[in-house]
Structures are given as C-alpha cells and as structure tokens.
Design a protein around this motif. Structure first.
Motif, PDB file in Angstrom:
ATOM      1  N   SER A  48       0.829  -1.208   0.000  1.00  0.00           N
ATOM      2  CA  SER A  48       0.000   0.000   0.000  1.00  0.00           C
ATOM      3  C   SER A  48       0.864   1.258   0.000  1.00  0.00           C
ATOM      4  N   TYR A  49       0.237   2.369  -0.362  1.00  0.00           N
ATOM      5  CA  TYR A  49       0.850   3.697  -0.218  1.00  0.00           C
ATOM      6  C   TYR A  49      -0.128   4.557   0.569  1.00  0.00           C
ATOM      7  N   SER A  50       0.373   5.216   1.592  1.00  0.00           N
ATOM      8  CA  SER A  50      -0.505   6.050   2.429  1.00  0.00           C
ATOM      9  C   SER A  50      -0.068   7.510   2.371  1.00  0.00           C
ATOM     10  N   HIS A 193     -10.947  -5.900   0.565  1.00  0.00           N
ATOM     11  CA  HIS A 193      -9.570  -6.177   0.157  1.00  0.00           C
ATOM     12  C   HIS A 193      -9.366  -7.659  -0.146  1.00  0.00           C
ATOM     13  N   ILE A 194      -9.866  -8.508   0.759  1.00  0.00           N
ATOM     14  CA  ILE A 194      -9.716  -9.967   0.566  1.00  0.00           C
ATOM     15  C   ILE A 194     -10.450 -10.408  -0.702  1.00  0.00           C
ATOM     16  N   LEU A 207      -7.531  -2.297  -7.461  1.00  0.00           N
ATOM     17  CA  LEU A 207      -7.098  -1.192  -6.590  1.00  0.00           C
ATOM     18  C   LEU A 207      -8.210  -0.845  -5.598  1.00  0.00           C
ATOM     19  N   LEU A 208      -7.831  -0.687  -4.328  1.00  0.00           N
ATOM     20  CA  LEU A 208      -8.745  -0.208  -3.292  1.00  0.00           C
ATOM     21  C   LEU A 208      -8.253   1.159  -2.816  1.00  0.00           C
ATOM     22  N   VAL A 209      -9.126   2.155  -2.887  1.00  0.00           N
ATOM     23  CA  VAL A 209      -8.784   3.518  -2.442  1.00  0.00           C
ATOM     24  C   VAL A 209      -9.633   3.830  -1.214  1.00  0.00           C
ATOM     25  N   VAL A 210      -8.990   4.227  -0.124  1.00  0.00           N
ATOM     26  CA  VAL A 210      -9.702   4.615   1.104  1.00  0.00           C
ATOM     27  C   VAL A 210      -9.413   6.092   1.351  1.00  0.00           C
ATOM     28  N   CYS A 211     -10.467   6.882   1.528  1.00  0.00           N
ATOM     29  CA  CYS A 211     -10.265   8.314   1.745  1.00  0.00           C
ATOM     30  C   CYS A 211     -11.408   8.892   2.561  1.00  0.00           C
ATOM     31  N   ILE A 237      -4.350   0.751  -1.994  1.00  0.00           N
ATOM     32  CA  ILE A 237      -3.996  -0.625  -1.640  1.00  0.00           C
ATOM     33  C   ILE A 237      -4.164  -1.499  -2.887  1.00  0.00           C
ATOM     34  N   SER A 238      -3.063  -2.143  -3.310  1.00  0.00           N
ATOM     35  CA  SER A 238      -3.109  -3.012  -4.493  1.00  0.00           C
ATOM     36  C   SER A 238      -1.929  -3.975  -4.485  1.00  0.00           C
ATOM     37  N   SER A 239      -2.134  -5.135  -5.073  1.00  0.00           N
ATOM     38  CA  SER A 239      -1.046  -6.126  -5.176  1.00  0.00           C
ATOM     39  C   SER A 239       0.020  -5.672  -6.174  1.00  0.00           C
ATOM     40  N   ALA A 240      -0.292  -4.606  -6.956  1.00  0.00           N
ATOM     41  CA  ALA A 240       0.685  -4.085  -7.928  1.00  0.00           C
ATOM     42  C   ALA A 240       1.837  -3.359  -7.234  1.00  0.00           C
TER      43      ALA A 240
END
Length: 635
Positions: A48-50, A193-194, A207-211, A237-240
């Motif tokens: 992930s990147y936060s 996510h799962i 891709l999952l984006v939380v904001c 959040i992504s497996s990439a």
C-alpha cells in the motif's frame, strides 16, 4: 509516436471507499492502531501507499466530492449548493469513466446521485440529514457488498459511509461511539480487500482507495480550515505495489485534488479538463521509466493547457517555462531510448527528467490554484458598502416606521444639493479610476460603462448624505421639549418587544445549518405569535378602552384626526377608519363602530386559519418532508 493516445489502464477494478469525516489521526494515530488493526497492518507492512490529503475549505461534503472527482477547487457558493446539490456539469472522472464504457456502481450519500444523476448502472442513495442515525445509514450501504463483490459486471465501485460524520456531529471526535464505528469500517475494508485479492487476474491487478471527504474539528463539526477538518487519510492498496519494509515514516502530504488525476491515469481515462491536481507518482512507480515519463507529461500537458485558457501571459509563468524545459529534456531522453541505449546513464537521465516534470507540475498546480482563489474584492466591497448604507438608513427609520402613523421619511433633497454630496462623488470617482487603471485582473465593476459607474458612485454618496441628514434630524428632535408628555410616552408595547425579539431570534437561528433547513418552522411560530398578540391588542382596544385614563379620553377628542395620538395612550396600533368617520366620533370608546370593529377582530383569526392551511399544503424541510400533506391529496 502515440503520445496523444490515452495509455491503457493500470488496474482492472477500482473500489473507492469514502468514509465521511475521517480524520487522518483516526487511521494513522492511536485510534487507528486500537480500532482499525487490519488497515494499520496493511499501511505498515502491506502492499500500500498512504498519504495525508489536504482538503481546501469549505470542508463540507458536496464541494469535497467535486474536488475529488473533478480535481478542481470549488468556491464558497458551494456551501449553499451543498444543501440541494444540482447535477455536476464540469468535466469529471465519473463522466469520463461512463464515456469510456466503464460500469459504475454506487451506494451511500445521495449527494452523489444528485451530482451524477445518470452515470451509475446501479445505485442506492442514503440521506445525510438524519444526523441521529449512526447505524442504518451505514447498514444500507454494507447490505449490498456481499452480492456486488461476487459479481463481475462492474469496473468502478464507490461506497460513501456517513455514520462516522453523524457521530462527530452528535457527540464529537472523542466519543466512545467513534471506536466501534472505526472497527466496523475496518471489517468492511478487510472484506473488500480480501475479495479483490481473490478475484485478481495475472494481467491487471485491482485497486482499493480509502479516503475521507473532510475531517472534523474538536467539537465534531466541519466546514472550516482547522487541521482536523482539512487533513484526511488517503490510502492506495493493491497487489501491484511493493510490500512495505523498513521503519514506518510519516505519510506524505498531498492535495485532495490529486486523486482525480491519479485515478484517471490508473483507469486509462483522460484527466479532467479543469483539474489542478498532480499525479501521485508512487502509484505508478512500478511502471517503466518511459511509461512514468509519459504519465507525468500527460498531466503537465493538461495543466499547461488549462493555464493557457485562463492566463493571457501564460508563457511568462514559471510553471509553464519549467514544463517546456522538462518536455525538451524528455524529447532528448526518448531519442536516446529509441537508439537502444539501456545503460545506467539513461536511467539517471530519466530520473532527472522526472524530477523536472514533478517540479513543473507543482508550480503549475500552485499557479492555477491561486487563480481559482482570487475574488473580485473591489466589486464585492462596492456591493457591501451599498447594502450597509441601505441597512443603516432602514434602521434609522425603524422607530417612525413602527409607530402608529407608519411614517417612512428619508431626507434626500437637502443632502443632494449639499457640498458634501459633490465632494464624495468626486472622491469616489477618483478612487474608481485609480483602481480600474491599476488592477491587473479583470474586475466586474470596472468592466461597466463609465456612466453606470458614475451613477453607482452618486447613489453611494446620496445614501451617505441621507444617513448623515437622518442622524442630524434625530439629534435635533431629541433636543426639542415634548409637546404632550402623556401621549408621547416612550414605553414599548408588547408588539414592539415581540417584533424586536423575533427579528433578533430569527437572525441568531441562522447561525446553525439545522435551523436553516427548518427555517419555515421559525416563521410559522413567529407569525402565529404575532397574530395572537395583535388579537389581544385589538380586544384590549375595542373592549377595555373605556377603562382608559380620562386625560387620555380628552386627548383623543382634541386630536380626532390623529389615530397615533389616540392609540399611544396604551401604546397600541389601531386599524385606521376613514377620517370622516373619526370626525363624527363622540367619545374614545366608540371611534370604531359596527362592521369595522368585527372585521378588525376577525382578521388575525382569518390569517391564522390561512397560515394553517398553507402549512399543511406542502410538508417541506428535511425532518417532515416525507409526511402526507394536502398537496399530495390534491395531486
């Protein structure tokens, strides 16, 4: 050769989870570690990147959704529009996704449905104004999840949860209710996510984006510019992405408007035309240098075009100059790349070009954001001065307007021929010339014809002289001795007190959005009360006037043509009959006779009945809008 074409998408499915009023410390602080264990683990050790996304004020939902989806900075007028959002006409991510054939599903705050009325293949809106509802408002979103996550017929899923915002409004950010709500959100993010990981294909990751749209202040409200209100978490959040390793660092600060550009690149869509956001580079950091340079070039090209449309001297802008230099370096890099040079030098040169592009993007974005925040201060000040002058003149005239004679006199002829009026006109015209000849940006008032501007200056001068004249007249009258001390008593009647208290109370009630939404209830109460007080005054006047002081009766006989002097014995307003009828009146007890008396007594009750009928004609507001009314029956 194909730089004008849109790059292919980087992600197959994208889920955006927007948690209303999610502050950055709810995820990155102690509350996050305690109540959001899964999210914390993904942030600290997952792929992930936060970031901390900074929202610009006004920090209310509708302008923030606009900023997230268009990449532009909404104005303060959107605070008002927030109460009843019209369809969004600006170029935006949702429109671009629909135009590209992407299937979008939405569940949550119905503001989205109003902004994007025909964009979703499936939606279920929840109302955001039942602030005491912490549970159902989120359950109505979550109940769709299991079914939707199993399906394959969508590309973009947007969820907007309101429960946390409602808890903030009712009990504040330190409420014991916040923890369980964050834990509920954590479980939802875990489920999504799962599910996304289990359905991934080798070709394209999800891709999952939380904001959050905005944060909340220490009192639980929002709308201002305190740190708690403007700082929200932003998670990709992504497996990439590469798995995080090493010590946890403080999340980098980005702008909320950056999300639109980043998601556009991620979904293989054009960047919105009016976006001032920058591409968040780590999200595309796993791609080759050539692809990364292409992405930032597309973003820079879009920003420079926007600058050209809004700035006449755009070529002198430092951001535009930086972009052109970076573009030239990019061209040289492409030449080396096409020659088949794959050495370390090419990679280092690519990093240098990337840095140049990022600096250019930052400068261009900053320059465009400043332009959006510029207001026509001169025109606003002229309008404010006229409004304040009219208000002051009205306030000075209120005592006479509220008296039984209902006079409204504005002394205009003496001021208009005074030396002060002409001097003020000359001075204001001189100020107007100086401002309009020196102003760099376009001003609405300066764009008017000189004749119209001179007329406005004359109006301001006339109003000012009228105010000064009215004040001078009040001082003169206060020095004169009272002709009749009995009639001219200065005590206030109940109606005077009610009108003053009602006006002050109504103005104070407009400080809260809940009272604005239900303002009609205040009006119902004030009108009903006013009618009842008028009825009391009329009854007192018609039936109890005989008990009045004999001296007052003498006064009435002496001043038969003046209703005001007759009524001021009790400080009440009496509906005026014709002067000929009054001339024939023999005593104070019977100066209103026959039908006139009963019409005056019945009128407040007739008004009350009409008000009640109008009130039941259409149930309005927020709390009772769903109730059946007379309008429904007529339909």
């Amino acid at each position: 050769s194909n730089w004008t074409k849109i790059p292919p998408p980087l992600f197959k499915k994208v889920v955006i989870v927007l948690i209303d009023a999610l502050r950055d410390d709810f995820v990155f602080g102690s509350k996050g570690k305690q109540f959001m264990p899964y999210t914390t683990q993904v942030v600290e050790k997952g792929t992930s990147y936060s970031f901390i996304a900074e929202a610009k004020p006004p920090t209310v939902t509708m302008p923030r959704i606009k900023a997230l989806m268009t990449g532009s900075i909404p104005g303060f007028i959107d605070v008002i529009v927030n109460l009843n959002s019209p369809a969004l006409l600006d170029d935006n991510l949702i429109w671009q996704a629909k135009a590209a054939g992407k299937r979008i599903i939405f569940y949550g705050d119905d503001t989205w449905v109003k902004l994007f009325p025909k964009h979703f293949v499936e939606y279920d809106g929840t109302t955001s104004f039942f602030v005491s509802d912490f549970t159902e408002v989120d359950n109505n979103v979550t109940r769709h999840l299991d079914r939707v996550l199993k399906r394959e017929d969508w590309d973009l899923l947007i969820l907007h949860y309101l429960g946390l915002d409602h808890i903030g409004h009712m009990t504040g950010p330190n409420s014991p209710l916040v923890g369980p709500k964050l834990h509920e959100m954590d479980n939802i993010l875990k489920k999504i996510h799962i599910s996304l990981l289990s359905k991934e294909e080798a070709s394209l990751p999800n891709l999952l984006v939380v904001c959050g749209d905005h944060g909340m202040s220490e009192t639980g409200s929002h709308g201002g510019s305190s740190e708690g209100e403007v700082h929200t978490p932003l998670l990709f959040i992504s497996s990439a992405f590469e798995k995080r390793s090493g010590p946890l660092t403080q999340p980098e600060l980005v702008q909320q408007t950056d999300l639109a550009s980043t998601l556009a690149v991620g979904l293989g869509l054009p960047i919105s035309r009016n976006s001032v956001g920058n591409l968040i580079l780590p999200v595309v950091g796993g791609k080759t240098m050539r692809e990364q340079l292409r992405f930032v070039h597309l973003n820079g090209f879009q920003l420079s075009r926007l600058l050209q449309q809004n700035t006449p001297a755009y070529e002198k802008d430092p951001g535009y100059e930086h972009f052109k230099k970076a573009e030239k370096s990019h061209g040289n890099w492409i030449k080396l790349y096409l020659e088949g040079n794959n050495s370390e030098i090419l990679l280092n040169l690519g990093k240098k070009v990337l840095k140049q592009y990022l600096e250019a993007l930052k400068t261009l974005s900053s320059s465009l954001s400043k332009q959006v925040a510029q207001y026509d201060m001169y025109s606003m000040m002229v309008g404010t001065v006229i409004i304040m002058e009219v208000l002051l003149l009205l306030l000075l005239s209120v005592p006479k307007a509220l008296s039984s004679q209902a006079e409204f006199e504005v002394p205009l002829s003496p001021p208009l021929f005074s030396l002060l009026f002409y001097l003020m006109c000359l001075m204001l015209c001189a100020v107007h010339v100086i401002v309009c000849t020196s102003a760099e940006s376009l001003c609405y008032f300066c764009s008017m014809s000189w004749l119209t501007a001179a007329g406005v200056m004359m109006l301001i001068s006339a109003l000012m002289c009228g105010i000064l004249s009215a004040i001078a007249k009040i001082f003169e009258n206060s020095r004169l001795p009272l002709k009749n001390p009995v009639v001219s008593s200065s005590s206030w009647s109940e109606i005077d007190v009610l009108i003053l208290a009602g006006t002050i109370g109504h103005v104070l009630s407009l400080g809260a959005s809940s009272f604005i939404e239900e303002e009609h209830q205040t009006w119902y109460f004030l009108i009903n009360t006013l009618c009842l007080v008028l009825c009391q005054e009329l009854c007192r006047n018609n039936f109890l006037l005989k008990e009045c002081d004999p001296q007052c009766g003498t006064t009435v006989k002496q001043n038969v043509d003046s209703i005001g002097e007759a009524s001021e014995c009790k400080n009440i307003d009496i509906p005026a009959a014709g002067s000929s009828k009054l001339g024939k009146a023999s005593s104070s007890a019977d100066f209103i006779k026959g039908s006139d008396k009963w019409i005056s007594l019945a009128s407040p009750w007739i008004i009350l009945i009409c008000c009640r009928l109008l009130r039941s004609l259409n149930q309005t507001g927020v709390q009772w809008a769903h109730r059946p009314d007379f309008g429904h029956w007529l339909t």
